[in-house]
Design a protein around this motif. Structure first.
Motif, PDB file in Angstrom:
ATOM      1  N   SER A  69      -8.717   4.742   6.735  1.00 28.11           N
ATOM      2  CA  SER A  69      -8.843   3.290   6.728  1.00 28.11           C
ATOM      3  C   SER A  69      -7.844   2.644   7.677  1.00 28.11           C
ATOM      4  CB  SER A  69      -8.625   2.766   5.302  1.00 28.11           C
ATOM      5  OG  SER A  69      -8.579   1.359   5.278  1.00 28.11           O
ATOM      6  N   HIS A  70      -6.603   3.124   7.629  1.00 31.95           N
ATOM      7  CA  HIS A  70      -5.541   2.557   8.466  1.00 31.95           C
ATOM      8  C   HIS A  70      -5.873   2.671   9.951  1.00 31.95           C
ATOM      9  CE1 HIS A  70      -1.505   1.487   9.785  1.00 31.95           C
ATOM     10  NE2 HIS A  70      -1.495   2.583  10.525  1.00 31.95           N
ATOM     11  N   ALA A  94       0.546   4.007  -2.799  1.00 33.66           N
ATOM     12  CA  ALA A  94       0.251   5.394  -2.426  1.00 33.66           C
ATOM     13  C   ALA A  94       1.267   6.355  -3.038  1.00 33.66           C
ATOM     14  CB  ALA A  94       0.233   5.526  -0.909  1.00 33.66           C
ATOM     15  N   PHE A 129      -7.846  11.038  -1.624  1.00 32.68           N
ATOM     16  CA  PHE A 129      -7.224   9.715  -1.554  1.00 32.68           C
ATOM     17  C   PHE A 129      -6.432   9.554  -0.255  1.00 32.68           C
ATOM     18  CE2 PHE A 129      -3.464   7.062  -2.254  1.00 32.68           C
ATOM     19  CZ  PHE A 129      -4.056   5.859  -2.626  1.00 32.68           C
ATOM     20  N   ILE A 187       0.832  -1.206   0.000  1.00 35.65           N
ATOM     21  CA  ILE A 187       0.000   0.000   0.000  1.00 35.65           C
ATOM     22  C   ILE A 187       0.867   1.257   0.000  1.00 35.65           C
ATOM     23  CG2 ILE A 187      -1.603   1.356   1.415  1.00 35.65           C
ATOM     24  CD1 ILE A 187      -2.932  -1.308   2.180  1.00 35.65           C
ATOM     25  N   LEU A 205      -7.096   6.898   2.746  1.00 37.84           N
ATOM     26  CA  LEU A 205      -6.009   5.972   3.068  1.00 37.84           C
ATOM     27  C   LEU A 205      -5.676   6.002   4.560  1.00 37.84           C
ATOM     28  CD1 LEU A 205      -3.859   4.025   1.871  1.00 37.84           C
ATOM     29  CD2 LEU A 205      -2.353   6.007   1.671  1.00 37.84           C
ATOM     30  N   CYS A 239     -11.476   0.382   0.708  1.00 38.34           N
ATOM     31  CA  CYS A 239     -11.217   1.828   0.752  1.00 38.34           C
ATOM     32  C   CYS A 239     -10.301   2.270  -0.384  1.00 38.34           C
ATOM     33  CB  CYS A 239     -10.596   2.213   2.096  1.00 38.34           C
ATOM     34  SG  CYS A 239     -11.780   2.298   3.462  1.00 38.34           S
ATOM     35  N   ILE A 240      -9.201   1.562  -0.569  1.00 43.43           N
ATOM     36  CA  ILE A 240      -8.205   1.997  -1.552  1.00 43.43           C
ATOM     37  C   ILE A 240      -8.697   1.804  -2.981  1.00 43.43           C
ATOM     38  CG2 ILE A 240      -5.916   1.485  -2.481  1.00 43.43           C
ATOM     39  CD1 ILE A 240      -5.058   0.936   0.421  1.00 43.43           C
ATOM     40  N   TYR A 241      -9.207   0.616  -3.301  1.00 42.70           N
ATOM     41  CA  TYR A 241      -9.657   0.396  -4.676  1.00 42.70           C
ATOM     42  C   TYR A 241     -10.979   1.113  -4.947  1.00 42.70           C
ATOM     43  CZ  TYR A 241      -5.805  -2.788  -5.214  1.00 42.70           C
ATOM     44  OH  TYR A 241      -4.535  -3.307  -5.291  1.00 42.70           O
ATOM     45  N   ASN A 264      -8.817  -2.024   4.155  1.00 42.82           N
ATOM     46  CA  ASN A 264      -7.954  -1.259   3.247  1.00 42.82           C
ATOM     47  C   ASN A 264      -8.324  -1.498   1.781  1.00 42.82           C
ATOM     48  OD1 ASN A 264      -6.352   0.105   5.095  1.00 42.82           O
ATOM     49  ND2 ASN A 264      -4.880  -1.563   5.263  1.00 42.82           N
TER      50      ASN A 264
END
Length: 216
Positions: free
Chosen positions: A99-100, A72, A92, A68, A96, A138-140, A135
């Motif tokens: 989420s973490h 990022a 973004f 990740i 990120l 959230c990320i995708y 993650n």
């Protein structure tokens, strides 16, 4: 193509995800997910082969913090220097980081032990919810949102959406297959991540609408 403002839809979805997570959390506390977790885990692990294990370990690595961080950095370079879309870059970064810290706080609150049957890799820490699943969605999910109007062709947006869904599901499934998470952990991770993702996007679109109204 500009993505339409749907902040009310995203905020409504955030409440749906929050309700779903709360329901799963209650069922886990009451030990009502044990049979479900055992049946689903056994089903997927019945497909175990050395080749499939290697594939699942690859997906688990893609969902790890090490990968990740690399992703990022690439996104930062892309949006800051090439696309010059700094508001989407900030969005973004917020998702990120959110989420973490979200899944870490939830793990510390619930303190659920990891599965102890047929674990294919060793890992420490608590189990609920799955950080990889949180993650991943959230990320995708945010990548699909921020890249949407940078992909001109409809077929391109469709392919990227399918790719994102595939990655989200594969990363979550890898955690079940490898025996490091209960299926309810992964489901809860998706719901927790979905809540954070849709809430932040909804708030972002609300702010954008207000800015547009003031400048119009």
């Amino acid at each position: 193509m500009k993505m339409p403002y749907n902040f009310k839809l995203f905020l409504s979805l955030s409440f749906f995800f929050a309700f779903g997570f709360g329901l799963i959390a209650i069922l886990v506390r009451l030990n009502k997910m044990d049979r479900f977790d055992k049946l689903v885990t056994t089903y997927f692990q019945d497909f175990e082969t050395s080749f499939l294990t290697n594939i699942m370990q690859s997906f688990t690595y893609i969902g790890s913090m090490s990968f990740i961080h690399i992703l990022a950095f690439v996104i930062f370079i892309l949006f800051y220097f090439f696309l010059k879309d700094r508001s989407k870059l900030l969005l973004f970064i917020i998702v990120l980081l959110g989420s973490h810290y979200l899944f870490r706080l939830l793990k510390q609150f619930f303190k659920r032990a990891r599965p102890d049957f047929h674990r294919l890799i060793e890992i420490g820490g608590y189990s609920f919810p799955s950080g990889h699943a949180t993650n991943a969605i959230c990320i995708y999910g945010i990548l699909t949102f921020v890249l949407w109007h940078h992909i001109p062709a409809r077929w391109g947006r469709f392919i990227f959406s399918i790719f994102s869904i595939f990655m989200i599901l594969s990363i979550g499934l890898s955690r079940i297959y490898l025996g490091v998470h209960f299926p309810s952990d992964v489901l809860a991770g998706y719901l927790a991540g979905g809540f954070l993702l849709t809430m932040i996007i909804g708030c972002y679109q609300f702010v954008i609408v207000k800015i547009d109204e003031r400048t119009s």
